[in-house]
Design an enzyme around this catalytic site. Structure first.
Site, PDB file in Angstrom:
ATOM      1  N   GLY A  71       0.812  -1.206   0.000  1.00  0.00           N
ATOM      2  CA  GLY A  71       0.000   0.000   0.000  1.00  0.00           C
ATOM      3  C   GLY A  71       0.852   1.265   0.000  1.00  0.00           C
ATOM      4  O   GLY A  71       0.550   2.241  -0.695  1.00  0.00           O
ATOM      5  N   ASN A 151      -8.266   4.193   8.307  1.00  0.00           N
ATOM      6  CA  ASN A 151      -7.752   3.035   9.029  1.00  0.00           C
ATOM      7  C   ASN A 151      -7.931   3.135  10.543  1.00  0.00           C
ATOM      8  O   ASN A 151      -7.969   2.131  11.229  1.00  0.00           O
ATOM      9  CB  ASN A 151      -6.273   2.815   8.691  1.00  0.00           C
ATOM     10  CG  ASN A 151      -5.471   4.094   8.702  1.00  0.00           C
ATOM     11  OD1 ASN A 151      -5.797   5.057   8.003  1.00  0.00           O
ATOM     12  ND2 ASN A 151      -4.424   4.128   9.500  1.00  0.00           N
ATOM     13  N   HIS A 201      -1.766  -7.733   2.413  1.00  0.00           N
ATOM     14  CA  HIS A 201      -1.856  -8.243   3.785  1.00  0.00           C
ATOM     15  C   HIS A 201      -3.021  -7.673   4.577  1.00  0.00           C
ATOM     16  O   HIS A 201      -3.257  -8.055   5.728  1.00  0.00           O
ATOM     17  CB  HIS A 201      -0.533  -8.031   4.541  1.00  0.00           C
ATOM     18  CG  HIS A 201      -0.239  -6.615   4.952  1.00  0.00           C
ATOM     19  ND1 HIS A 201      -0.396  -6.181   6.250  1.00  0.00           N
ATOM     20  CD2 HIS A 201       0.194  -5.546   4.256  1.00  0.00           C
ATOM     21  CE1 HIS A 201      -0.045  -4.901   6.332  1.00  0.00           C
ATOM     22  NE2 HIS A 201       0.316  -4.501   5.133  1.00  0.00           N
ATOM     23  N   CYS A 325       1.447   2.746  13.280  1.00  0.00           N
ATOM     24  CA  CYS A 325       2.592   3.639  13.092  1.00  0.00           C
ATOM     25  C   CYS A 325       2.705   4.644  14.220  1.00  0.00           C
ATOM     26  O   CYS A 325       3.792   4.993  14.635  1.00  0.00           O
ATOM     27  CB  CYS A 325       2.469   4.387  11.783  1.00  0.00           C
ATOM     28  SG  CYS A 325       1.802   3.396  10.467  1.00  0.00           S
TER      29      CYS A 325
HETATM   30  C1  LIG Z   1      -1.859  -0.414   5.916  1.00  0.00           C
HETATM   31  C2  LIG Z   1      -2.210   0.805   5.143  1.00  0.00           C
HETATM   32  C3  LIG Z   1      -1.320   1.338   4.193  1.00  0.00           C
HETATM   33  C4  LIG Z   1       0.058   0.781   3.987  1.00  0.00           C
HETATM   34  O1  LIG Z   1       0.046  -0.470   3.357  1.00  0.00           O
HETATM   35  P1  LIG Z   1       1.370  -1.387   3.464  1.00  0.00           P
HETATM   36  O2  LIG Z   1       1.085  -2.506   2.506  1.00  0.00           O
HETATM   37  O3  LIG Z   1       1.446  -1.856   4.862  1.00  0.00           O
HETATM   38  O4  LIG Z   1       2.510  -0.560   3.042  1.00  0.00           O
HETATM   39  C5  LIG Z   1      -1.729   2.440   3.476  1.00  0.00           C
HETATM   40  N1  LIG Z   1      -2.928   3.002   3.670  1.00  0.00           N
HETATM   41  C6  LIG Z   1      -3.815   2.522   4.569  1.00  0.00           C
HETATM   42  C7  LIG Z   1      -5.141   3.176   4.721  1.00  0.00           C
HETATM   43  C8  LIG Z   1      -3.483   1.412   5.337  1.00  0.00           C
HETATM   44  O5  LIG Z   1      -4.350   0.950   6.240  1.00  0.00           O
END
Ligand SMILES: *Cc1c(COP(=O)(O)O)cnc(C)c1O
Length: 388
Positions: A71, A151, A201, A325
């Site tokens: 992501g 999130n 994931h 984070c």
């Molecule tokens: C987890 C997340 C990401 C980052 O994705 P990764 O695959 O862990 O780098 C980006 N945006 C949102 C909204 C997320 O929940």
């Protein structure tokens, strides 16, 4: 003790059947999809089949899907890649103040490159305001990036309307749909989306693999230089096992979306109503209706989220105090501050994210544990004594 995992927004367990699909591509079928002998051509086909599975789930075409490392990289590519490719058209980008750090920090990096960014505020439920969005648009605006669902607080933004506004003004629209894929129905045509980020994931696929949808005709520069993989948009030898995994994972998530979402949102509603019934002075963060099926984010007055989390951990329960984070810093979540929570209330927040493997029994154990832990901490809190 079997862990009760209620942090499905941070990551999910890779399904065993998906792992089985991936296994041959680590060792037996290890060939580089860019080579041109038969073995490689077969692997190349497998990569394209995965592209098709992703495209079908979001109503895109196979050649509009590009694989990334997750992501974070998809968000970087959308923001930086689009900004750098379209700089001649303008230097203004609109986003919101509750985006994931992958978007916010990409915007910060672009500011250093001379781009101007508008960070839209949100209301008390976490919605961006469409009239503010309209007002922020200028001649120089080239891109709007608003997440599909947040999130931390689970709020689902009015994506279709945002996309419509963007297109009325001839502006491209990117959405970070990392939390939304597999949880709510996504249709890039119907929702006016030009670019969309996802991550394996977050929907029971593997870590370290993501994808980005880029609508045909949308120009994006690659952001890491190297070979010509992924139609020149993303250099580097393809993560074939990951690509196989994300393809089967999204297929499964899309096929079971309604059934899973219904069951998960029932568990979430049960958790929310029991917490509100059994614990005084709590506040549900995010919108009650337009929220992700698994998300329940509560602030518990007078106590620290950190302490709640640690005591729950000692009972074998995994929850989060915000986003993974920001959990390691002492600053309260910027998302909770953005919806207007005072610092001390934001500090007392716990995010529960229910997933497809959670059972009613686990949720009952969670509820009882939260009630017990909050009661215990409040009894120790001088603030609680004063507040009574
Ligand atoms: C987890 C997340 C990401 C980052 O994705 P990764 O695959 O862990 O780098 C980006 N945006 C949102 C909204 C997320 O929940």
């Amino acid at each position: 003790m079997k862990v009760k995992y209620f942090d499905n927004a941070a990551t999910t367990a890779l399904d065993k059947d998906i792992l089985d699909k991936m296994m041959p591509y680590f060792s037996e079928e290890y060939y580089n999809p860019s080579s041109i002998y038969t073995k490689s051509i077969n692997v190349h086909k497998v990569v394209d089949e995965s592209r098709l599975r992703i495209a079908s789930c979001i109503n895109a075409n196979q050649n509009e899907i590009y694989f990334t490392s997750g992501g974070t990289e998809s968000d970087n590519l959308a923001l930086k890649g689009y900004a750098l490719a379209n700089r001649k058209k303008g230097n203004h980008i609109i986003t919101s103040c509750i985006e994931h750090p992958a978007v916010i920090n990409s915007c910060k990096a672009l500011e250093k490159e001379g781009f101007e960014i508008t960070y839209l505020s949100v209301d008390e439920n976490g919605f961006i305001k469409l009239d503010e969005l309209e007002k922020a648009i200028k001649d120089e605006t080239i891109l709007i990036s608003i997440m599909t669902a947040n999130n931390e607080i689970g709020t689902i933004e009015p994506i279709k309307e945002i996309g419509r506004i963007a297109h009325e003004h001839g502006i491209a629209f990117h959405t970070d749909a990392v939390q939304a894929i597999g949880a709510i129905k996504i249709d890039v045509e119907d929702m006016n989306i030009d670019m969309l980020s996802m991550s394996g994931h977050k929907f029971y696929g593997p870590k370290g693999i993501g994808a980005i949808y880029i609508r045909k005709g949308i120009k994006v520069n690659r952001i890491n230089d190297g070979g010509h993989q992924e139609n020149d948009k993303r250099s580097g030898t393809e993560n074939v096992p990951g690509i196989v995994g994300i393809g089967y994972a999204i297929l499964k998530a899309c096929n079971n979306l309604e059934e899973n979402s219904k069951r998960i949102s029932e568990l979430r509603d049960y958790y929310i109503s029991e917490i509100e019934k059994r614990i005084p002075e709590v506040k549900l963060n995010g919108d009650r209706v337009n929220r992700l099926p698994g998300n329940a984010n509560f602030s518990f007055k007078y106590i620290e989220g950190e302490s709640i989390m640690l005591l729950l951990d000692s009972k074998g329960i995994c929850v989060s105090t915000g986003s993974a984070c920001s959990s390691k810093t002492l600053e309260p979540s910027y998302v909770l501050l953005s919806i207007g929570l005072p610092h001390e209330i934001a500090h007392g927040s716990i995010r529960v994210t229910i997933g497809k493997h959670n059972t009613k029994e686990e949720v009952d154990y969670l509820i009882d544990s939260v009630v017990e832990v909050v009661d215990k901490l409040r009894k120790m809190s001088p603030l609680y004594e004063e507040g009574k």
